[in-house]
Structure formats: structure tokens, C-alpha cells
Enzyme design. Structure first.
Site, mmCIF file in Angstrom:
data_model
loop_
_atom_site.group_PDB
_atom_site.id
_atom_site.type_symbol
_atom_site.label_atom_id
_atom_site.label_comp_id
_atom_site.label_asym_id
_atom_site.label_seq_id
_atom_site.Cartn_x
_atom_site.Cartn_y
_atom_site.Cartn_z
ATOM 1 N N TYR A 69 -31.541 18.500 -125.222
ATOM 2 C CA TYR A 69 -30.665 17.737 -124.120
ATOM 3 C C TYR A 69 -31.886 16.567 -124.229
ATOM 4 O O TYR A 69 -32.809 16.473 -124.716
ATOM 5 C CB TYR A 69 -31.194 18.315 -122.596
ATOM 6 C CG TYR A 69 -31.303 17.093 -122.100
ATOM 7 C CD1 TYR A 69 -29.631 17.171 -122.025
ATOM 8 C CD2 TYR A 69 -32.115 16.844 -120.701
ATOM 9 C CE1 TYR A 69 -29.580 16.356 -120.442
ATOM 10 C CE2 TYR A 69 -31.301 16.498 -119.983
ATOM 11 C CZ TYR A 69 -30.061 15.701 -119.805
ATOM 12 O OH TYR A 69 -29.418 14.755 -118.573
ATOM 13 N N GLY A 76 -26.780 14.856 -118.474
ATOM 14 C CA GLY A 76 -25.983 15.071 -117.716
ATOM 15 C C GLY A 76 -24.774 16.023 -117.473
ATOM 16 O O GLY A 76 -25.075 16.611 -117.770
ATOM 17 N N ARG A 311 -55.787 12.399 -72.051
ATOM 18 C CA ARG A 311 -56.737 13.651 -72.489
ATOM 19 C C ARG A 311 -56.169 14.786 -72.819
ATOM 20 O O ARG A 311 -56.988 15.532 -74.082
ATOM 21 C CB ARG A 311 -56.357 14.596 -70.834
ATOM 22 C CG ARG A 311 -57.525 16.220 -70.879
ATOM 23 C CD ARG A 311 -56.925 16.770 -69.388
ATOM 24 N NE ARG A 311 -55.708 16.342 -67.810
ATOM 25 C CZ ARG A 311 -54.913 17.501 -68.232
ATOM 26 N NH1 ARG A 311 -54.831 18.730 -68.178
ATOM 27 N NH2 ARG A 311 -53.374 17.501 -67.181
#
Length: 531
Positions: A69, A76, A311
Site C-alpha cells: 500500500y 485510501g 479554601r
């Protein structure tokens, strides 16, 4: 750690230290920082160059008489078409040219350079079958700050960042455009002037450059460096505000935070304790509320506990820090990975086909990072609101206004900008990771959108720096109004002086936007090194 004097551009100072070696040990965030911000050159590890050469020679032999490939097939959904020997060179060039379709804004130079370095790291693993000429040329472009013009829009993040990396490949073959010291120039002209020869396409270089996650990873690395700065500044400002309001120190104590078993929370609490060293402002609860004489009244005028935004900093910033550390691990793993297809394994003498170009890892982390930084921006905005609202803090005039109430406005106008910017961050928090859209004739039927995720995360991190800049101005305004600069810890006092160097105390109404930009630039360029 060296610090950048340029946020949007690549550092231009000539490197004066040892080059960063690429292709041997994995690169760290600090390695990227040295190259992107510190002007450090790179060098290619000899062992990595040997692997690249061996991979190329193996693929040249192995591909003879076989169908592989992208070597002698189409790409694709057209992979079923065999390509004749006479067209193999044209096949790679056609792939590069046809996919140069990027639109939108140019990626910032720092991100382009990080992208190039990420691609180089992957190719130097020696699993791509490319000619050694490619890695040498890519290294030269990085060192000479010849940056291909690469655009934000185009990649879907599977089969790689095809469009963004096609623009990288286009410049390497001497076509397209490059940024040369901030000026857009034809790539061929810039290469000739630099004495560089454009890349020769052999039989694999086009696909090896396009198939990969290096655009999202490169943007991701720059995001991480920027996120580290805003996390440190948020921590610094949170420590400073707790000092100036004389909060109790048990909220950041080792004992309280040790029983919550999260490393980020413990690290944030420890950093806040370090920030408090040298200040007499933060109070000890047992010295104030645990004494017998405090039981004489039924209604206390002093707060027993601060609001959550003051806090609960370890509990809020702790998950942010953990998300950052996870993203750092994943993105640097991706940079060090082989992320093209097929994988050319010369040691086992085989070529493996799969999907290492898929960008889900980076996409997911960029989504999580932007959510975490949005929460940081929300914390910053709430601390800002506390300082500006006299009914909450009961220590400062409305909007920390040092002028005439009703006539003057103090920092009122700044809050609108901070609030709207946080709202934009919140609206950008929809995960891109789940926005897969099939394309490429349904060959790419599930994709990552990783580059989109990284670009949007960049926007959120930049927004957070703007909110923190306004927050910083308010904190320092409160320090001055209360007259406690000399009682801050040394680290917080140093940050106070840094901010005051570019943004003096607000004593009268005037336009603030230019000086605010200077504070943003300070936050975006100064890594405090607290975490």
C-alpha cells in the site's frame, strides 16, 4: 529553565548551548521548550540515522515484486489500483500536491516548528522506509527557522493530519510557501537562498510525511507548555489571595490533603504550603479558633471557613494538574511513536498495515485538557469576583476602587472581560473527540478530529491567560490597598513585583487594555516552576 521572549513567534536568538539530540532518548517538554523558546538547535542521533538508512534499503529490496500500500498502489479507497513502475515517483508527488488544501489561519510559528520536530521524531524511529535525505533536510529547516506555511483547517486526524502534513511535504519538495523570519516566501526561493536542495522523492516519502499525527501532536506540545504556565500562575495567585485575606492554613495542610488519595491534590497543596513560607499572613486555626476565649460569643465576626474558591484550591486545581500530567504523558508518547502506515519493520523483515495514524489519543487528551483549563479559568474568575465584591470579602472597597465611589469605577470594567472570556471557554468545551464524520468515500469512516481538538484547546488556554491577567491585576490591587506587600511570602512578593513592573496600581480611571496585554504576555512567557 530558559524562558521565551516571544510568545507568537519562534525565538530568534542564536543558540549558545549544546543542541538537543533527536532520535535517541524521548524528547521531554523541556526539550521542546529549549528548541521553541530557547533558540536551541537540534542534532540527529547517529544510531537513528543508521536505522533510517536500514529501513530505506530494506523497503527498496522488499517491495520488489510485491504489492504494498502506498508504494505501488493508489491511496485510501483507491488502493485497489496498482501503479506501474514508471508512475511511482509521480504517485508520491500527486499525493502531496492534491492534499495541499488547507484553509483558515496559518498555524502560529511555534506550532509549525513543534509539528516539524514531532514529525522528525517519528521518522527517526526508522519504521517509515524514507530516504535519509528527508530527515536531514527536515532537521535543517528546523534549525534555520524555515517554516512551511501550514493552515488550521483541513485535517480530520485519521489517516493522519493529511492536509497539514501535505503542506509540510510541499515545502520540503521546494514548492508552496514558507515563513522565513515572519515573512511568507516561496519555498523554492527560500531553500535556494539557504543553500538547501529540495527533497528528492524516492518511493515512500510522500505517504510517510502525510500519514501521521504530528500536526495535532505539535500543537498539543505547545498547548502543554502554555497550560503549564497558566496552571502555575493560577496556583501563585490562589496562594497570594489566601495570604492577603489571612486565611487559615489547614486547608492546605499535609494531614488534610493526604487522606484524599489523588496525586494532583497533594501536589497542589504542597506547592501552596511552599508558597506560604515566609509570610506571617496565613493563620493557624488552633491559634485563633481553638482557644477557650473564643467560645465567649455566640456570633463570630470572623469567618470560620473561607469560600470554596479560596479554601478548595487543592481540590479544584488538583484534577487540573492530573489532567495536565496525563495529557503530557500521552502527547509525548505520540511524539515518540511511529504513527504512519504501513510500518516498515526492517529488523523483522516485514511491512505491517494498520492504523497508527489515528489521532484518538491526542484528540481525547486535548479535549480533557481544555475542560480542565476552563475549570481553572472559572476558579480564577470566582476569586476575582470575591475580590471585587465588598459584600463577600468585607475587606476591600467595591471593585477595589481607590477613587471616589460613584464617580470612579476601579476594576469594574475588567470583570466584564473576564466573565465573558470564561463563558467563551465554557462554550468551547464540547468534546471534539466525539465529532467523527465519515469521509473519503467512507474509507475513513471513524476519525479523531485531533487537530481541531488541539486548535480549540489552544484557544481555551489563551483565554485562561487573559482571565488570569485580570485576576493578577485585582490581586495586586488588593495587596496595595491592604498594605501587605511586605508581608507576602518571597515567591508571592516576587510575582507582585513582576506584575507591578508592567501594570501599576489603579488610582484613576483610564484605559487599561494595553497594560492588560502586557500582563497577558507576562503570564504567557513566564513559567514560574511551582509544579
Amino acid at each position: 529553565m530558559p524562558h521565551s521572549h516571544s510568545v507568537n513567534g519562534v525565538a530568534s536568538a542564536a543558540p549558545t548551548t549544546q543542541p538537543v539530540l533527536v532520535g535517541e532518548a524521548r524528547l521531554t517538554l523541556d526539550d521542546f521548550h529549549a528548541v521553541l523558546y530557547g533558540g536551541r538547535h537540534i542534532s540527529l542521533a547517529p544510531a537513528a540515522l543508521e536505522r533510517v538508512a536500514a529501513s530505506y534499503e530494506f523497503l527498496k529490496r522488499f517491495s520488489t515484486g510485491k504489492l504494498i500500500y502506498g508504494i505501488n498502489t493508489g491511496f485510501g479507497p483507491m488502493a485497489q489500483y496498482k501503479i506501474g513502475d514508471a508512475d511511482l515517483h509521480a504517485l508520491q508527488l500527486n499525493l502531496i500536491r492534491s492534499h495541499c488544501t488547507g484553509l483558515g489561519n496559518l498555524l502560529p510559528p511555534l506550532e509549525i516548528k513543534a509539528l516539524m520536530l514531532a514529525r522528525l521524531c517519528s521518522l527517526l524511529r526508522g519504521y517509515s522506509g524514507v530516504h535519509p535525505e528527508l530527515v536531514h533536510l527536515l532537521g535543517e529547516l528546523i534549525n534555520r527557522d524555515l517554516l512551511p506555511c501550514i493552515y488550521e483547517h483541513g485535517g480530520v486526524g485519521a489517516s493522519g493530519d493529511l492536509v497539514q502534513l501535505a503542506h509540510l511535504a510541499l515545502a520540503l519538495i521546494g514548492e508552496g510557501e514558507v515563513l522565513d523570519r515572519g515573512r511568507v516566501r516561496p519555498a523554492g526561493e527560500a531553500l535556494r537562498e539557504a543553500g538547501l536542495t529540495p527533497l528528492t522523492i524516492h518511493f515512500r516519502e510522500g505517504l510517510a510525511l502525510l500519514n501521521g499525527t504530528s500536526a495535532m501532536a505539535g500543537v498539543g506540545v505547545v498547548n502543554l507548555l502554555a497550560a503549564r504556565r497558566v496552571i502555575n500562575w493560577c496556583l501563585l495567585l490562589s496562594g497570594t489571595i489566601n495570604q492577603l485575606v489571612e486565611a487559615y492554613d489547614d486547608a492546605v495542610s499535609a494531614e488534610l490533603n493526604a487522606v484524599k488519595l489523588h496525586p494532583g491534590q497533594a501536589a497542589v497543596a504542597a506547592a501552596l504550603r511552599t508558597l506560604n513560607e515566609g509570610s506571617d499572613l496565613v493563620r493557624q486555626r488552633h491559634e485563633v479558633l481553638y482557644k477557650e476565649e473564643n467560645h465567649a460569643t455566640d456570633v463570630l465576626t470572623d469567618k470560620v471557613q473561607e469560600y470554596y474558591s479560596l479554601r478548595c484550591v487543592p481540590q479544584v486545581l488538583g484534577p487540573v494538574l492530573d489532567a495536565f500530567r496525563q495529557a503530557e504523558q500521552v502527547v509525548l508518547d505520540e511524539v515518540a511513536s511511529v504513527n504512519d502506515n504501513p510500518v516498515v519493520d526492517f529488523e523483522n523483515e516485514n511491512v505491517f498495515h494498520g492504523g497508527n495514524f489515528h489521532g484518538d489519543y491526542v484528540a481525547f487528551e486535548m479535549d480533557k485538557l481544555k475542560i480542565a483549563i476552563t475549570k481553572l479559568a472559572m476558579l480564577s474568575e470566582r476569586q476575582l469576583n470575591y475580590l471585587l465584591n465588598d459584600k463577600l470579602n468585607q475587606k476591600l472597597p467595591p471593585f477595589i476602587n481607590t477613587g471616589k465611589l460613584g464617580l470612579n469605577f476601579g476594576l469594574q470594567g475588567m470583570q466584564f472581560t473576564a466573565t465573558s472570556t470564561v463563558a467563551e471557554c465554557q462554550s468551547l468545551c464540547m468534546p471534539v473527540y466525539v465529532h467523527s464524520i465519515p469521509n473519503n468515500n467512507d474509507n475513513q469512516d471513524i476519525v479523531s478530529m485531533g487537530t481541531n481538538a488541539a486548535v480549540i484547546a489552544r484557544k481555551v488556554i489563551g483565554n485562561a491567560a487573559e482571565v488570569l491577567a485580570i485576576h493578577a491585576v485585582a490581586v495586586m490591587q488588593a495587596v496595595d490597598h491592604l498594605g501587605v506587600a511586605g508581608r507576602l511570602s518571597p515567591r508571592c512578593r516576587a510575582a507582585y513585583e513582576q506584575v507591578r513592573a508592567v501594570f501599576p496600581q489603579v488610582l484613576a480611571d483610564q484605559p487599561h487594555f494595553l497594560r492588560l496585554r502586557q500582563v497577558v504576555a507576562l503570564i504567557q512567557s513566564e513559567d514560574l516552576g511551582l509544579l
